[in-house]
Design an enzyme around this catalytic site. Sequence first.
Site, PDB file in Angstrom:
ATOM      1  CD  GLU A  60      -3.023  -0.718  -0.005  1.00  0.00           C
ATOM      2  OE1 GLU A  60      -3.130   0.450  -0.438  1.00  0.00           O
ATOM      3  OE2 GLU A  60      -3.676  -1.662  -0.484  1.00  0.00           O
ATOM      4  CE1 TYR A 143      -6.899   3.246  -0.206  1.00  0.00           C
ATOM      5  CE2 TYR A 143      -4.515   3.473   0.052  1.00  0.00           C
ATOM      6  CZ  TYR A 143      -5.604   2.824  -0.500  1.00  0.00           C
ATOM      7  OH  TYR A 143      -5.418   1.744  -1.304  1.00  0.00           O
ATOM      8  CG  ASP A 161      -8.059   4.105  -4.386  1.00  0.00           C
ATOM      9  OD1 ASP A 161      -9.293   4.017  -4.618  1.00  0.00           O
ATOM     10  OD2 ASP A 161      -7.204   3.527  -5.080  1.00  0.00           O
TER      11      ASP A 161
END
Length: 342
Positions: A60, A143, A161
């Site tokens: 990520e 996020y 996102d």
Amino acid sequence: MTHRVGLESNAHRSAAPFPEVAEPLVRRVQTTITSWFSSAARDLPWREADTSAWAVLVSEIMSQQTPVARVEPRWREWMEAWPTPADLAAAPTADVLHRWGRLGYPRRALRLQEAARVIAEDLDNVLPTTVEELERLPGIGSYTAAAVASFAHGRRTTVLDTNVRRVLVRLFAGRERPTASPGRKETDWAARFVPEDDHVRWNAGVMEFGALICTARSPDCAACPLRDICTWYRLGRPASATKPKIQKWTGTDRQLRGAIMDVLKTAHAADARPAGVRVDLFTTSVTELDPEFVEELDEPTAAAVARVRELSADRERIARLISDLVADGLAGKVDGRLALPS
């Protein structure tokens, strides 16, 4: 979830920033996205069943503002070198920045190592499982915390996102793209579409849908299984009134900073002694430069230095950027030499 707006009337409510959506429409979208994802999902290594939560976090962080095609080989190298937070925490920072390569925004690598140290030293080398706990780690925003909690731990979270946001505002609000960043109203609105069951596949699926079908520049509406109910498509795919800001690269400080970092990474790979390169190589004019300074460099490092000098002959600008790199922890300066931090 009970909403009053029906399938046909949804398009007429597109003027609302975040309109209410009829329950049958929500279920149709949820079912379609999760079904589509089951057959169309890319075969990414961090989606494998045995992927650790740490590996998901690394993926990520690396994927922020970086195409997956560039991330995958680098992610594999990182996980082989540093399979646990403790491994990364103990690694020399210079090695971390060198292995980050050309992923861009190298401060992400520093923040990731800071998070690894906290996990290793304070959390028994085990990644937290909740959004709240993950957000307490250095460099982990809302996020990333939601994504890791969902994809690594199966938590029901709202993963929001740019891809997800674009899909939702096109489908339900009739807008080409979302605002620069989500506010509380949008976050709460998006949370309504996350199903009670199968929410992990929904989070991954709608993100993938935005990456492959409902893309920013060239959406493949012909292949979209939701075209018949997409408000944006029904309205004729109207363009947003404001154009998105496109970050320039050529001639910017970012480009020059990156070129200076390339010099340090190249010199680090050469494992030369003494470490690093002379600052004078960046800031002294060609006519004043001692030829011996260049001769001490290996060929790849000399080429990287030449690239910096091609980009700018402004000594003050280069000196300022070097100072910024040192202040950011991306470089170290000792005895007139610049190198990756130890």
